[in-house]
Design a protein around this motif. Structure first.
Motif, PDB file in Angstrom:
ATOM      1  N   GLU A 135       0.834  -1.204   0.000  1.00 50.16           N
ATOM      2  CA  GLU A 135       0.000   0.000   0.000  1.00 50.16           C
ATOM      3  C   GLU A 135       0.869   1.255   0.000  1.00 50.16           C
ATOM      4  O   GLU A 135       0.580   2.221  -0.702  1.00 50.16           O
ATOM      5  CB  GLU A 135      -0.931  -0.001   1.213  1.00 50.16           C
ATOM      6  CG  GLU A 135      -2.026  -1.035   1.141  1.00 50.16           C
ATOM      7  CD  GLU A 135      -2.837  -1.128   2.423  1.00 50.16           C
ATOM      8  OE1 GLU A 135      -2.639  -0.298   3.341  1.00 50.16           O
ATOM      9  OE2 GLU A 135      -3.674  -2.033   2.503  1.00 50.16           O
ATOM     10  N   LEU A 136       1.933   1.220   0.766  1.00 50.21           N
ATOM     11  CA  LEU A 136       2.839   2.367   0.844  1.00 50.21           C
ATOM     12  C   LEU A 136       3.521   2.607  -0.497  1.00 50.21           C
ATOM     13  O   LEU A 136       3.602   3.743  -0.964  1.00 50.21           O
ATOM     14  CB  LEU A 136       3.884   2.133   1.940  1.00 50.21           C
ATOM     15  CG  LEU A 136       4.714   3.342   2.282  1.00 50.21           C
ATOM     16  CD1 LEU A 136       4.610   3.609   3.768  1.00 50.21           C
ATOM     17  CD2 LEU A 136       6.131   3.119   1.884  1.00 50.21           C
ATOM     18  N   VAL A 137       3.975   1.556  -1.143  1.00 50.75           N
ATOM     19  CA  VAL A 137       4.609   1.684  -2.460  1.00 50.75           C
ATOM     20  C   VAL A 137       3.590   2.217  -3.472  1.00 50.75           C
ATOM     21  O   VAL A 137       3.926   3.036  -4.333  1.00 50.75           O
ATOM     22  CB  VAL A 137       5.212   0.330  -2.903  1.00 50.75           C
ATOM     23  CG1 VAL A 137       5.632   0.357  -4.361  1.00 50.75           C
ATOM     24  CG2 VAL A 137       6.380  -0.038  -2.017  1.00 50.75           C
ATOM     25  N   GLY A 138       2.323   1.804  -3.339  1.00 54.21           N
ATOM     26  CA  GLY A 138       1.272   2.323  -4.208  1.00 54.21           C
ATOM     27  C   GLY A 138       1.066   3.821  -4.011  1.00 54.21           C
ATOM     28  O   GLY A 138       0.872   4.565  -4.979  1.00 54.21           O
ATOM     29  N   GLN A 139       1.116   4.271  -2.753  1.00 51.38           N
ATOM     30  CA  GLN A 139       0.997   5.703  -2.476  1.00 51.38           C
ATOM     31  C   GLN A 139       2.140   6.477  -3.130  1.00 51.38           C
ATOM     32  O   GLN A 139       1.927   7.538  -3.724  1.00 51.38           O
ATOM     33  CB  GLN A 139       1.003   5.964  -0.973  1.00 51.38           C
ATOM     34  CG  GLN A 139      -0.237   5.513  -0.251  1.00 51.38           C
ATOM     35  CD  GLN A 139      -0.123   5.736   1.250  1.00 51.38           C
ATOM     36  OE1 GLN A 139       0.896   6.187   1.750  1.00 51.38           O
ATOM     37  NE2 GLN A 139      -1.182   5.395   1.966  1.00 51.38           N
ATOM     38  N   VAL A 140       3.342   5.941  -3.022  1.00 53.66           N
ATOM     39  CA  VAL A 140       4.507   6.599  -3.617  1.00 53.66           C
ATOM     40  C   VAL A 140       4.338   6.669  -5.135  1.00 53.66           C
ATOM     41  O   VAL A 140       4.638   7.696  -5.750  1.00 53.66           O
ATOM     42  CB  VAL A 140       5.812   5.869  -3.226  1.00 53.66           C
ATOM     43  CG1 VAL A 140       6.995   6.434  -3.984  1.00 53.66           C
ATOM     44  CG2 VAL A 140       6.039   5.961  -1.725  1.00 53.66           C
ATOM     45  N   ALA A 141       3.826   5.608  -5.731  1.00 53.93           N
ATOM     46  CA  ALA A 141       3.623   5.587  -7.179  1.00 53.93           C
ATOM     47  C   ALA A 141       2.589   6.637  -7.608  1.00 53.93           C
ATOM     48  O   ALA A 141       2.671   7.181  -8.709  1.00 53.93           O
ATOM     49  CB  ALA A 141       3.176   4.197  -7.622  1.00 53.93           C
ATOM     50  N   ARG A 142       1.615   6.935  -6.729  1.00 51.65           N
ATOM     51  CA  ARG A 142       0.606   7.956  -7.034  1.00 51.65           C
ATOM     52  C   ARG A 142       1.099   9.367  -6.740  1.00 51.65           C
ATOM     53  O   ARG A 142       0.364  10.330  -6.896  1.00 51.65           O
ATOM     54  CB  ARG A 142      -0.667   7.676  -6.235  1.00 51.65           C
ATOM     55  CG  ARG A 142      -1.443   6.471  -6.732  1.00 51.65           C
ATOM     56  CD  ARG A 142      -2.803   6.358  -6.063  1.00 51.65           C
ATOM     57  NE  ARG A 142      -2.722   6.163  -4.619  1.00 51.65           N
ATOM     58  CZ  ARG A 142      -2.592   4.990  -3.996  1.00 51.65           C
ATOM     59  NH1 ARG A 142      -2.510   3.884  -4.718  1.00 51.65           N
ATOM     60  NH2 ARG A 142      -2.532   4.918  -2.681  1.00 51.65           N
TER      61      ARG A 142
END
Length: 110
Positions: free
Chosen positions: A45-52
């Motif tokens: 989830e954290l990596v997804g936030q960074v990608a966004r």
């Protein structure tokens, strides 16, 4: 992912990412309080936030820099009470100001 440290003491899961040319680490949770599967899910989830485009480490830092209740009370006392209430108090009666200054620290500790 494994706990971040090989030193004695509590182990913490961390996620590491790069944002704006800097490497950042965000603590996810303590080993034993969350499972490895939960840690992996939170890391994804954290990596997804960074990608966004979100920077979780900066959000945490902003939250830590936010004003405390004590600081807000002090600012209110300085800007409002001293300027507005003093002129309305009978001459030499600062009981209201003393009461406020006694309440403010106890309110901040709750």
């Amino acid at each position: 992912m494994a706990p971040a440290s090989c030193l004695p003491g509590p182990k913490t899961y961390e996620a590491q990412y790069r944002k704006d040319g800097r490497t950042r680490r965000v603590s996810i949770g303590r080993h034993g309080k969350i499972t490895v599967a939960e840690e992996r899910k939170l890391a994804k989830e954290l990596v997804g936030q960074v990608a966004r485009g979100v920077n979780p480490a900066e959000e945490i830092a902003q939250h830590r820099r936010a004003s405390t209740v004590a600081a807000l009370c002090e600012r209110f006392f300085d800007t409002h009470i001293k300027e507005h209430a003093v002129s309305r108090l009978p001459k030499g009666n600062i009981a209201g100001l003393v009461t406020f200054s006694r309440i403010q620290p106890s309110a901040a500790s709750k």
